[in-house]
Write an enzyme that holds these catalytic residues in place. Structure first.
Site, mmCIF file in Angstrom:
data_model
loop_
_atom_site.group_PDB
_atom_site.id
_atom_site.type_symbol
_atom_site.label_atom_id
_atom_site.label_comp_id
_atom_site.label_asym_id
_atom_site.label_seq_id
_atom_site.Cartn_x
_atom_site.Cartn_y
_atom_site.Cartn_z
ATOM 1 N N TRP A 140 37.326 48.479 27.527
ATOM 2 C CA TRP A 140 36.638 48.836 28.770
ATOM 3 C C TRP A 140 35.460 49.763 28.484
ATOM 4 C CZ3 TRP A 140 38.417 45.248 31.563
ATOM 5 C CH2 TRP A 140 39.754 44.857 31.460
ATOM 6 N N ASP A 148 42.365 43.693 47.326
ATOM 7 C CA ASP A 148 42.439 43.172 45.969
ATOM 8 C C ASP A 148 41.923 44.234 45.008
ATOM 9 O OD1 ASP A 148 42.659 41.581 43.764
ATOM 10 O OD2 ASP A 148 41.192 40.073 44.393
ATOM 11 N N GLY A 161 40.735 45.618 41.606
ATOM 12 C CA GLY A 161 40.139 44.988 40.439
ATOM 13 C C GLY A 161 39.854 43.524 40.719
ATOM 14 N N GLY A 162 39.327 43.235 41.910
ATOM 15 C CA GLY A 162 39.177 41.867 42.397
ATOM 16 C C GLY A 162 37.945 41.123 41.942
ATOM 17 N N GLY A 163 37.254 41.617 40.892
ATOM 18 C CA GLY A 163 36.115 40.898 40.340
ATOM 19 C C GLY A 163 35.024 40.659 41.365
ATOM 20 N N HIS A 213 48.673 42.554 33.001
ATOM 21 C CA HIS A 213 48.820 42.001 31.644
ATOM 22 C C HIS A 213 47.768 42.542 30.678
ATOM 23 C CE1 HIS A 213 46.155 38.123 32.311
ATOM 24 N NE2 HIS A 213 45.464 39.230 32.433
ATOM 25 N N ASP A 214 46.743 43.218 31.200
ATOM 26 C CA ASP A 214 45.737 43.837 30.325
ATOM 27 C C ASP A 214 46.180 45.188 29.773
ATOM 28 O OD1 ASP A 214 43.926 41.777 30.637
ATOM 29 O OD2 ASP A 214 42.853 42.730 32.284
#
Length: 328
Positions: A123, A165, A167-169, A237-238
């Site tokens: 990151w 959401d 971290g919803g991109g 999962h990150d």
């Protein structure tokens, strides 16, 4: 096929690297639906014609290009998807985020096996390079197309009026949910770059949606929509268990006693084909981020460590599960 031939195929690095290099210079898109003479192709791509000839012959031997009787270069059925701009170009481009992550995997696998952890911070790397950050954002969103429609179609969303959401991109999931459910309101929390893209994508939904700049590693900012579902889609999962627990705990604190935390992830434990895909992703996440794929019980245990109990596990056609948690 003999064992040595099988091993040679599994160990080969030349084919995937050559394929990614060809994508990076735009070879497949330059050919497209045409039959192109090699010198013309080299001039269009601004590469050395002799070097390109070697690459083309290598790819031809692997059924990724054809050469007709006149010496023109053409795509094959295998490479035809690479001739169109889209998901595959982003996923294989050696010059973008995909290539950066591939190189990191090659460099870091052996040290990770020895140490069991990584000292790198992907990151921070992304934040320090705006072009790489934008490429990573594009890569994540091209892969989102694989699962969003199936997730948005789930009846689980009928329980909510407002969805946030985390971290919803670029807002792909929220857009799909708002389109499928006209009465739903939504919000996205993201880093500055993706948040700006999300605002553009979601502008047509007007007051039904809000985009807030934030970082999941910090306490969650307040939104005016007052969501009753806090969504973590392909986020946990990150991260390793401790960081995933912290993120879940922040979502739990924001949701409170009346809200729900909805985790969207692959869940380990399926058949052979599913296991092949999941273990591929699991090892990649471990090496690159220190993260992991998890079983249903591991998600339940992670939730419990964050003060949450698992209420429901709904599978979709794409092996993404909607795991719904509430405060204990």
């Amino acid at each position: 096929m003999g064992a040595e031939t099988t091993l040679a195929g599994l160990a080969d690095l030349m084919t995937p690297v050559a394929l990614r290099a060809a994508v990076a210079i735009g070879l497949f898109e330059a050919v497209g639906e045409r039959a192109v003479p090699l010198p013309v192709l080299a001039a269009e791509l601004d590469v050395d014609v002799a070097a390109l000839d070697r690459l083309v012959r290598f790819l031809r031997a692997r059924d990724l290009l054809r050469i007709d009787a006149d010496g023109n270069v053409l795509l094959t059925a295998v490479s035809e998807p690479l001739g169109r701009p889209g998901n595959w170009s982003a996923r294989l481009n050696w010059a973008g985020a995909a290539g950066h992550l591939d190189r990191r995997f090659v460099e870091d696998l052996l040290p990770m096996l020895r140490a069991g952890r990584t000292d790198r911070d992907i990151w921070a790397e992304l934040a320090a390079d705006p072009a790489l950050d934008a490429s990573f954002d594009e890569l994540m969103n091209t892969r989102a197309d694989e699962w969003i429609d199936a997730v948005a179609a789930s009846d689980s969303w009928s329980a909510y009026d407002r969805v946030l959401d985390l971290g919803g991109g670029r807002g792909h999931l929220v857009a799909a949910l708002l389109t499928a459910r006209p009465r739903l309101r939504g919000a996205v929390i993201e880093r500055p770059g993706p948040a700006a893209a999300a605002r553009t994508r979601l502008a047509s939904y007007g007051e039904r949606v809000e985009v807030v700049v934030g970082d999941l590693r910090e306490p969650l900012p307040v939104t005016s929509t007052g969501p009753d579902a806090y969504v973590l889609a392909h986020i946990l999962h990150d991260w390793d268990d401790e960081n995933a627990r912290i993120i879940l705990s922040r979502a739990a604190a924001a949701a409170g006693s009346s809200g729900r935390v909805v985790v969207i992830e692959r869940v380990l434990g399926g058949g052979a084909d599913e296991l092949r895909e999941a273990t591929h992703q699991d090892l990649r996440l471990f090496v690159l981020f220190g993260g992991r794929e998890r079983t249903r019980q591991e998600f339940a245990d992670l939730g419990a460590a964050a003060g949450l109990r698992l209420l429901d596990d709904t599978a979709t056609a794409t092996n993404r599960h909607l795991l719904t948690f509430a405060l204990t």
